[in-house]
Design an enzyme around this catalytic site. Structure first.
Site, PDB file in Angstrom:
ATOM      1  N   ASN A  56      29.960  38.700  33.005  1.00  0.00           N
ATOM      2  CA  ASN A  56      30.537  39.464  34.114  1.00  0.00           C
ATOM      3  C   ASN A  56      31.801  40.137  33.591  1.00  0.00           C
ATOM      4  OD1 ASN A  56      31.787  40.350  36.447  1.00  0.00           O
ATOM      5  ND2 ASN A  56      32.148  38.293  37.285  1.00  0.00           N
ATOM      6  N   LYS A  71      33.689  42.146  35.152  1.00  0.00           N
ATOM      7  CA  LYS A  71      34.675  42.370  36.223  1.00  0.00           C
ATOM      8  C   LYS A  71      35.213  43.804  36.122  1.00  0.00           C
ATOM      9  CE  LYS A  71      35.483  37.449  36.302  1.00  0.00           C
ATOM     10  NZ  LYS A  71      36.367  36.318  36.550  1.00  0.00           N
ATOM     11  N   HIS A  96      30.790  36.317  44.497  1.00  0.00           N
ATOM     12  CA  HIS A  96      31.761  35.826  43.520  1.00  0.00           C
ATOM     13  C   HIS A  96      33.055  35.466  44.249  1.00  0.00           C
ATOM     14  CE1 HIS A  96      34.619  35.690  40.218  1.00  0.00           C
ATOM     15  NE2 HIS A  96      33.584  35.550  39.411  1.00  0.00           N
ATOM     16  N   GLU A 140      36.019  36.007  43.638  1.00  0.00           N
ATOM     17  CA  GLU A 140      36.985  37.112  43.722  1.00  0.00           C
ATOM     18  C   GLU A 140      36.621  38.068  44.859  1.00  0.00           C
ATOM     19  OE1 GLU A 140      36.796  38.182  39.565  1.00  0.00           O
ATOM     20  OE2 GLU A 140      37.768  36.283  39.074  1.00  0.00           O
ATOM     21  N   GLU A 147      30.730  28.031  40.329  1.00  0.00           N
ATOM     22  CA  GLU A 147      31.961  28.455  39.677  1.00  0.00           C
ATOM     23  C   GLU A 147      33.161  27.869  40.420  1.00  0.00           C
ATOM     24  OE1 GLU A 147      31.343  32.242  37.216  1.00  0.00           O
ATOM     25  OE2 GLU A 147      31.840  32.855  39.252  1.00  0.00           O
ATOM     26  N   GLY A 192      39.000  31.980  34.820  1.00  0.00           N
ATOM     27  CA  GLY A 192      40.074  32.725  34.173  1.00  0.00           C
ATOM     28  C   GLY A 192      41.325  31.905  33.909  1.00  0.00           C
ATOM     29  N   SER A 244      35.710  29.720  32.640  1.00  0.00           N
ATOM     30  CA  SER A 244      36.308  29.488  31.321  1.00  0.00           C
ATOM     31  C   SER A 244      35.304  28.985  30.278  1.00  0.00           C
ATOM     32  CB  SER A 244      37.510  28.540  31.427  1.00  0.00           C
ATOM     33  OG  SER A 244      38.521  29.111  32.248  1.00  0.00           O
TER      34      SER A 244
HETATM   35  P1  PGA Z   1      35.928  33.342  33.229  1.00  0.00           P
HETATM   36  O1  PGA Z   1      35.235  33.959  34.540  1.00  0.00           O
HETATM   37  O2  PGA Z   1      34.811  33.019  32.268  1.00  0.00           O
HETATM   38  O3  PGA Z   1      36.833  34.414  32.732  1.00  0.00           O
HETATM   39  O4  PGA Z   1      36.654  32.100  33.675  1.00  0.00           O
HETATM   40  C1  PGA Z   1      34.036  33.438  35.038  1.00  0.00           C
HETATM   41  C2  PGA Z   1      33.578  34.215  36.237  1.00  0.00           C
HETATM   42  O5  PGA Z   1      34.395  34.550  37.092  1.00  0.00           O
HETATM   43  O6  PGA Z   1      32.370  34.537  36.358  1.00  0.00           O
END
Ligand code: PGA
Length: 249
Positions: free
Chosen positions: A9, A11, A96, A98, A163, A169, A209
């Site tokens: 992803n 983003k 997601h 976010e 997640e 992140g 992560s």
């Molecule tokens: P990350 O994000 O691997 O940067 O922690 C994962 C995600 O949000 O899908």
């Protein structure tokens, strides 16, 4: 058993030059040949069509990061699932954390998006996960179960991603025991909702992560069929070792 899937992803990252990374990933997949699991990159929508063109005739698949639930209409700035499919997407991420946080999306909206994706021939990757406060209050499993009950279509092609919000992140990864507890609960809930056969076919991804250095340990956890990778999916050099680790798991 569900198929393995390694999904990236991007983003809100990447303009034209980032497509070089996509080319390198496609080449890396071809080099892995039959060892390679199904591998997907979800770039920003502005790159989707070019990414899909690059991925044509390679093992790499391309997806989108969100869609609107409606087929068309007065929704400035939004994209329908059919538009994304036409641009070359095979998958779309929905729900997601976010999107849930930044755009206030609730479970019912996420389910409507997932169903719209299926109707357009896309496979939705439905995301669920608890916040740190919810985990610390001992509420992780019920929170996740409620998200699944509210967000998941009851049939059709589907991927489910766990997640934990506190692991996205942040460099903090859920431990194998934490991941196993959630993924086993998810498989049980899928079986209740979809029936045993359909539930067994849904890939369960872990996200938060995931990196080359922790991928093998995560993929060894029971009921983990793959990963949804954010930061480490931007560069082929970071992403391909994760893909390889999944292929070997
Ligand atoms: P990350 O994000 O691997 O940067 O922690 C994962 C995600 O949000 O899908």
């Amino acid at each position: 058993m569900a198929r393995k899937l390694c999904a990236g992803n991007w983003k809100m990252n990447g303009t034209g030059p980032a497509l070089e990374e996509l080319r390198a990933m496609a080449a890396g997949l071809d080099a892995l040949g039959r060892e390679a699991p199904e591998t997907l990159i979800c770039p920003p929508a502005t790159l989707l069509h070019r990414a899909a063109t690059i991925a044509t005739d390679t093992a790499l698949r391309v997806g989108a990061q969100d869609c609107h639930a409606a087929e068309s209409g007065a929704h400035t700035g939004d994209l329908s699932a059919a538009m994304l499919a036409e641009a070359g997407a095979a998958y779309v991420i929905v729900g997601h954390s976010e999107r849930r946080q930044d755009h206030g999306e609730d479970d019912a909206q996420v389910r409507a998006k997932a169903e719209a994706a299926q109707a357009a021939g896309l496979t939705p990757i439905v995301c669920v996960g608890e916040t740190l406060a919810q985990r610390e209050a001992g509420e992780a499993l019920p929170v996740i179960a409620a998200q699944v009950a509210g967000s998941l279509p009851r049939d059709g092609a589907l991927v489910l991603a766990y997640e934990p919000v506190w692991a996205i992140g942040t460099g903090k990864v859920a431990g194998p025991a934490e991941i196993a507890e959630v993924h086993e609960a998810l498989r049980r809930q899928l079986t209740e909702l979809l029936g045993e056969e359909a539930a067994a076919r849904v890939p369960l991804l872990y996200g938060g992560s995931v990196k080359a250095g922790n991928a093998a340990e995560i993929f060894a956890v029971p009921e983990v069929d793959g990963a949804l990778v954010g930061g480490a999916s931007l560069k082929a050099a970071d992403f391909m070792p994760i893909v390889e680790a999944l292929g070997q798991a």
